[in-house]
Design a protein around this motif. Sequence first.
Motif, PDB file in Angstrom:
ATOM      1  N   UNK A 251       0.743  -1.026   0.077  1.00 48.34           N
ATOM      2  CA  UNK A 251       0.159   0.018   0.176  1.00 48.34           C
ATOM      3  C   UNK A 251       0.999   1.172   0.148  1.00 48.34           C
ATOM      4  N   UNK A 254       1.989   2.086  -3.507  1.00 55.45           N
ATOM      5  CA  UNK A 254       0.965   2.619  -4.392  1.00 55.45           C
ATOM      6  C   UNK A 254       0.915   4.352  -4.278  1.00 55.45           C
ATOM      7  N   UNK A 255       1.561   4.506  -2.731  1.00 57.76           N
ATOM      8  CA  UNK A 255       1.310   5.921  -2.295  1.00 57.76           C
ATOM      9  C   UNK A 255       2.667   6.756  -3.255  1.00 57.76           C
TER      10      UNK A 255
ATOM     11  N   UNK B 161       0.967   7.385  -6.656  1.00 61.85           N
ATOM     12  CA  UNK B 161      -0.169   8.070  -6.315  1.00 61.85           C
ATOM     13  C   UNK B 161      -1.434   7.218  -6.773  1.00 61.85           C
ATOM     14  N   UNK B 162      -1.362   5.924  -6.493  1.00 65.00           N
ATOM     15  CA  UNK B 162      -2.447   5.116  -7.336  1.00 65.00           C
ATOM     16  C   UNK B 162      -3.420   4.758  -5.878  1.00 65.00           C
ATOM     17  N   UNK B 163      -3.865   5.538  -5.022  1.00 64.00           N
ATOM     18  CA  UNK B 163      -4.591   5.364  -3.991  1.00 64.00           C
ATOM     19  C   UNK B 163      -5.922   4.451  -4.032  1.00 64.00           C
ATOM     20  N   UNK B 165      -5.988   1.876  -5.545  1.00 62.16           N
ATOM     21  CA  UNK B 165      -5.357   0.617  -5.530  1.00 62.16           C
ATOM     22  C   UNK B 165      -4.707   0.072  -4.197  1.00 62.16           C
ATOM     23  N   UNK B 166      -5.117   1.047  -3.360  1.00 60.71           N
ATOM     24  CA  UNK B 166      -4.641   0.444  -1.912  1.00 60.71           C
ATOM     25  C   UNK B 166      -5.541  -0.551  -1.545  1.00 60.71           C
ATOM     26  N   UNK B 167      -5.293  -1.519  -0.878  1.00 60.30           N
ATOM     27  CA  UNK B 167      -6.058  -2.791  -0.650  1.00 60.30           C
ATOM     28  C   UNK B 167      -6.693  -2.257   0.831  1.00 60.30           C
ATOM     29  N   UNK B 170      -8.945  -7.015   2.788  1.00 60.91           N
ATOM     30  CA  UNK B 170      -8.256  -8.184   2.431  1.00 60.91           C
ATOM     31  C   UNK B 170      -9.382  -9.199   1.831  1.00 60.91           C
ATOM     32  N   UNK B 179      -6.810  -7.703  -8.614  1.00 63.46           N
ATOM     33  CA  UNK B 179      -6.824  -7.978  -7.134  1.00 63.46           C
ATOM     34  C   UNK B 179      -8.072  -8.008  -6.584  1.00 63.46           C
ATOM     35  N   UNK B 247     -11.572   5.667   6.476  1.00 65.05           N
ATOM     36  CA  UNK B 247     -10.453   4.824   6.924  1.00 65.05           C
ATOM     37  C   UNK B 247      -9.121   5.111   5.995  1.00 65.05           C
ATOM     38  N   UNK B 251      -5.174   6.603   6.934  1.00 68.36           N
ATOM     39  CA  UNK B 251      -4.021   5.972   6.399  1.00 68.36           C
ATOM     40  C   UNK B 251      -3.186   6.650   5.619  1.00 68.36           C
ATOM     41  N   UNK B 252      -3.431   7.449   4.549  1.00 74.46           N
ATOM     42  CA  UNK B 252      -2.888   8.621   3.864  1.00 74.46           C
ATOM     43  C   UNK B 252      -2.232   9.806   4.535  1.00 74.46           C
TER      44      UNK B 252
END
Lengths: 321, 321
Positions: A251, A254-255, B161-163, B165-167, B170, B179, B247, B251-252
């Motif tokens: 993750x 991806x940032x 910067x592909x937020x 696609x942050x998982x 799960x 995914x 959420x 995290x970001x």
Amino acid sequence: MRKVAIGIDIGGTNSVIGIVDEKGEVLSRGNIPTDKYDDINLYVNELSSAVKDCLKTIEEDIEVNGIGIGAPNGNHYSGTIEYAPNLKFKGVVPLVELLKEKFDYPVITLTNDANAAAIGEMIYGGAKWMKNFIMITLGTGLGSGIVINEEMVYGHDGFAGELGHVIVEKGGRKCGCGRRGCLETYCSATGIVRTIYDLLGDTMEPSVLREQVSSGTLSSKSIYDAAVAGDKLALEAFDFTAEKLGEALANAVAFSSPEAIFLFGGLANAGDMIIKPTKKYMEENLLKIYQNKVDIIKSELPGADAAVLGASSLVWQELRK
Amino acid sequence: MRKVAIGIDIGGTNSVIGIVDEKGEVLSRGNIPTDKYDDINLYVNELSSAVKDCLKTIEEDIEVNGIGIGAPNGNHYSGTIEYAPNLKFKGVVPLVELLKEKFDYPVITLTNDANAAAIGEMIYGGAKWMKNFIMITLGTGLGSGIVINEEMVYGHDGFAGELGHVIVEKGGRKCGCGRRGCLETYCSATGIVRTIYDLLGDTMEPSVLREQVSSGTLSSKSIYDAAVAGDKLALEAFDFTAEKLGEALANAVAFSSPEAIFLFGGLANAGDMIIKPTKKYMEENLLKIYQNKVDIIKSELPGADAAVLGASSLVWQELRK
């Protein structure tokens, strides 16, 4: 005349001083106890004397370029240490201001220990030619320092880069920060011990670690030794730790899409035992465009001097700007 | 003589052109169909003619400073569009190189659409004096553009910067990337429609949305309208979307500690219906040091021209360096 920087690493117990040249050679070392002082002014007096003593031991001609300090909750913008839970100095401590009264160097600067480690890696270690990387420090907790476009990421308030407190498991383990499921509750020296407790509760599997619990000798180091000896529970704990870390790092990629991620500190010394499975789990969770591009590397800063090297590197980094 | 930049926003269906001055006033507009062309050379010929036609309609004296292009999978470093799933041009397309054969401006530059939106916000919109912020575009998918220390974060390979696609879950929802559990499967125009399907399957709650499913009229817009009218399922879907987004944003924040997060695009037009609960869930999940510091703001770029404004802003950003 050799150019040097003074590095100071402030820990809960000790403050370590190193006089370091541009190549990372430590010319002189010193230290004072941190926990002996409740009063920041007394501490700064003692620290300043110790720094001056260190400088005196160097016989060749030197040019001192500045002081870099790594400290828990050190804020680079304000030069203050703010509410550090493991220091006796309470509230907001104006450390840089106090040191400026003692020394007249062009640079006197502060950041937190994980950021200092990241800059140390960039100036002296394995990240020398990298513009984009992430440093993960696996100590008692999990710290991180993020470098983007050759600059440290401090964020709007100076507190960016707290990947140890990314929530990776909703409603997961209780964290010292008051929330649940933070990455550092799984991936750190204390995290892997908690994982062993979980596994001991969950299974009937025999393990040398059961005795260590009763004798009070269980630690991340003893878990590592058990894993090396083939203990099934210890191996499972490393795999679980790596899974959580690998998912979180995917993750993070991806940032900021870094070139590499460095692991530093106690757990990182487990080497391939932690790095190989972390890489595997990270790859499994990466978006396709990032796959097989991001290295996971053990920090190349030499163990004993790593913290003062990191601190001193702040000076060179500041002078580069 | 008015300074202008040419902005080109390449979408799957249309390519929109705008001639924009430094303040964000659009002096002339044009467009050509994107999906009419399989051959990139024919497309670039047509695009170049359209740009020249646009310039001709402007009667006052202008000085053209360059061309900025926003395109899906646009790579700023290489000036290429790489494997864009919704464009007919396959593989790696050297768009900037081809445009340099047609135009002789000091700047001809490309990035992906979410990054262009972020720079647009910084040059013309609500992020004018901000050094650290994040742009989230809530369209069919979820895109993001991250600005740190006043610079766009492109990462090592240009794909940072592909937020979307942050998982975040799960084993969660299947994503177009192959995914599971990516943020954009929950927080996007398609994500909220999927949430409605989940809720329709989960409960017996009456809802106007049930009829919309059978008549094929269900959309993120119809869900918004139903929520405004008080439909319980629609309100629940917005709350769930905001929870997931809040959420992820918490995290970001632990990564880059931004001053603000901007929301842009279809779902963002729901305004407080999405912003208020997202802010609430973000705050609930923030580490204490970040609480009550980070604003969530609707993009201030004017809807119809937002994409070309973003694209044109790349030119001013490049000239600032």
